[in-house]
Design a protein around this motif. Structure first.
Motif: not given
Length: 113
Positions: A47-48, A51, A64, A68, A94, A98, A102
């Motif tokens: 996911n990171d 992003l 970020w 976070r 986390n 995220n 988004k």
């Protein structure tokens, strides 16, 4: 100091992905807390990466991640300090943050600010 925190945070997330023993964990059938922690780390890492591609600015992305991580570390530590579930809960926090970034900021929603 901030860069060290980011580096160690990312190492903590990436290490399970590179280790041989972690490759054997099947996230579709994860049962133990250990397996669920590994799978949540994998999900957060992926996911990171997505992003980071969407943000396209390393400085903003690092800020970020730093913010976070601090928020999720505080709340997961407050609720699950010392527990084996803490890594999974922190990763889940986390991922939720995220998702909210988004949902509001990357879609140009006026609520983002």
């Amino acid at each position: 100091m901030k860069f060290l925190f980011i580096i160690f945070s990312l190492i903590g997330v990436m290490t399970p992905l590179k280790s041989e023993s972690y490759k054997e964990v099947n996230c579709d059938s994860a049962i133990t807390q250990y397996e669920m922690n590994i799978c949540s780390s994998r999900s957060l890492y992926k996911n990171d990466l997505k992003l980071k591609q969407e943000i396209e600015d390393n400085v903003v992305f690092e800020k970020w991640i730093s913010g976070r991580e601090a928020i999720c570390k505080y709340y997961s530590g407050k609720q699950f300090n010392g527990g084996s579930i803490r890594p999974m809960m922190q990763n889940g926090c986390n991922l939720r943050l995220n998702s909210e970034a988004k949902r509001f900021c990357l879609t140009s929603d006026p609520q983002c600010g």
